[in-house]
Design a protein around this motif. Structure first.
Motif, PDB file in Angstrom:
ATOM      1  N   THR A  28      46.499  71.288 -70.488  1.00 24.86           N
ATOM      2  CA  THR A  28      46.086  72.241 -69.470  1.00 24.86           C
ATOM      3  C   THR A  28      46.214  73.665 -69.979  1.00 24.86           C
ATOM      4  N   ILE A  29      45.358  74.529 -69.473  1.00 25.38           N
ATOM      5  CA  ILE A  29      45.286  75.917 -69.894  1.00 25.38           C
ATOM      6  C   ILE A  29      45.711  76.782 -68.721  1.00 25.38           C
ATOM      7  N   SER A  30      46.441  77.844 -68.994  1.00 26.35           N
ATOM      8  CA  SER A  30      46.871  78.699 -67.896  1.00 26.35           C
ATOM      9  C   SER A  30      45.690  79.453 -67.311  1.00 26.35           C
ATOM     10  N   LEU A  45      35.469  75.346 -60.471  1.00 26.94           N
ATOM     11  CA  LEU A  45      34.544  74.345 -61.024  1.00 26.94           C
ATOM     12  C   LEU A  45      34.991  73.899 -62.406  1.00 26.94           C
ATOM     13  N   ALA A  46      35.309  74.872 -63.276  1.00 26.76           N
ATOM     14  CA  ALA A  46      35.723  74.542 -64.637  1.00 26.76           C
ATOM     15  C   ALA A  46      37.023  73.743 -64.629  1.00 26.76           C
ATOM     16  N   SER A  47      37.951  74.130 -63.774  1.00 24.73           N
ATOM     17  CA  SER A  47      39.232  73.448 -63.706  1.00 24.73           C
ATOM     18  C   SER A  47      39.067  71.987 -63.301  1.00 24.73           C
ATOM     19  N   GLN A  48      38.207  71.723 -62.313  1.00 29.07           N
ATOM     20  CA  GLN A  48      38.008  70.352 -61.865  1.00 29.07           C
ATOM     21  C   GLN A  48      37.222  69.514 -62.878  1.00 29.07           C
ATOM     22  N   LEU A  49      36.286  70.146 -63.578  1.00 34.32           N
ATOM     23  CA  LEU A  49      35.596  69.437 -64.653  1.00 34.32           C
ATOM     24  C   LEU A  49      36.581  69.020 -65.740  1.00 34.32           C
ATOM     25  N   SER A 202      45.421  66.767 -61.144  1.00 37.24           N
ATOM     26  CA  SER A 202      44.821  67.551 -60.079  1.00 37.24           C
ATOM     27  C   SER A 202      43.923  68.680 -60.566  1.00 37.24           C
ATOM     28  N   ARG A 203      44.278  69.279 -61.706  1.00 32.88           N
ATOM     29  CA  ARG A 203      43.484  70.408 -62.166  1.00 32.88           C
ATOM     30  C   ARG A 203      43.580  70.555 -63.675  1.00 32.88           C
TER      31      ARG A 203
END
Length: 207
Positions: A28-30, A45-49, A202-203
């Motif tokens: 995961t990225i901050s 959108l990017a986070s869920q992708l 989740s993200r």
């Protein structure tokens, strides 16, 4: 503005709840590293992708070698993974020419072969795990580069997606649903084989 606020409420991630393998959490990225602090809709959108892709990667990593090309009354495992990544890759492009001329595609012409995924026929190719892992990395890196430059106005232009029949916003949500659809199928196969339920992530971007 009211309409856009309503859209944000649908797409922006819920409070952080990442439950998954340590390897996936480490990917995961901050929020600040994503560079999208001021673009919450694009960020969501990017986070869920990315979250969907991380869950797909979990399936890739947990699939035993003897199961890699097994059908289990469906398409072979490797074909389903390739199809899912291919769909994500394709729908993050603006047109088919751009899609086929990406550096990753030019370097892997033999693997993409005749682009059977773009034809209305039953797929026949199988895929090595090494190539699939590379393709996953290509798609993961592409999420930010393809989406982070988009404005809210870009996302709601009619018929602006690669198929020219949706807004980019709707197409990106469609891609998220498609990833999760096939990831759930693969996760269930693995659950039957191993007795272990797939973890939920989740993200893709952390707060």
């Amino acid at each position: 503005m009211i309409e856009m606020n309503w859209i944000r409420s649908l797409v922006f991630p819920y409070p952080r709840r990442i439950v998954g393998r340590q390897a996936q959490r480490n990917n995961t990225i901050s929020f600040k590293e994503s560079g999208m602090e001021k673009k919450p809709l694009t960020h969501g959108l990017a986070s869920q992708l990315l979250a969907g892709l991380y869950m797909l990667k979990d399936c890739i990593d947990r699939c035993h070698e003897k199961e890699w090309n097994e059908r289990h009354n469906d398409y072979p495992f490797s074909q389903v993974v390739f199809h899912t990544l291919f769909d994500c890759d394709y729908h993050l492009c603006n047109n088919e020419e751009e899609f086929k001329e990406q550096i990753f595609h030019r370097k892997n012409r033999e693997s993409f072969a005749d682009y059977e995924e773009l034809e209305d026929r039953i797929p026949r190719h199988l895929y090595e795990r090494g190539f699939i892992n590379q393709y996953y990395e290509h798609c993961r890196e592409k999420v930010a580069s393809a989406i982070e430059t988009k404005t809210e106005a870009d996302l709601i232009i009619p018929n602006a997606d690669v198929r020219k029949n949706m807004t980019k916003l709707e197409r990106y949500v469609n891609v998220i649903r498609h990833i999760q659809h096939h990831t759930a199928q693969l996760g269930l196969r693995l659950q039957f084989a191993t007795g272990k339920e797939m973890d939920w992530i989740s993200r893709g971007y952390e707060k």
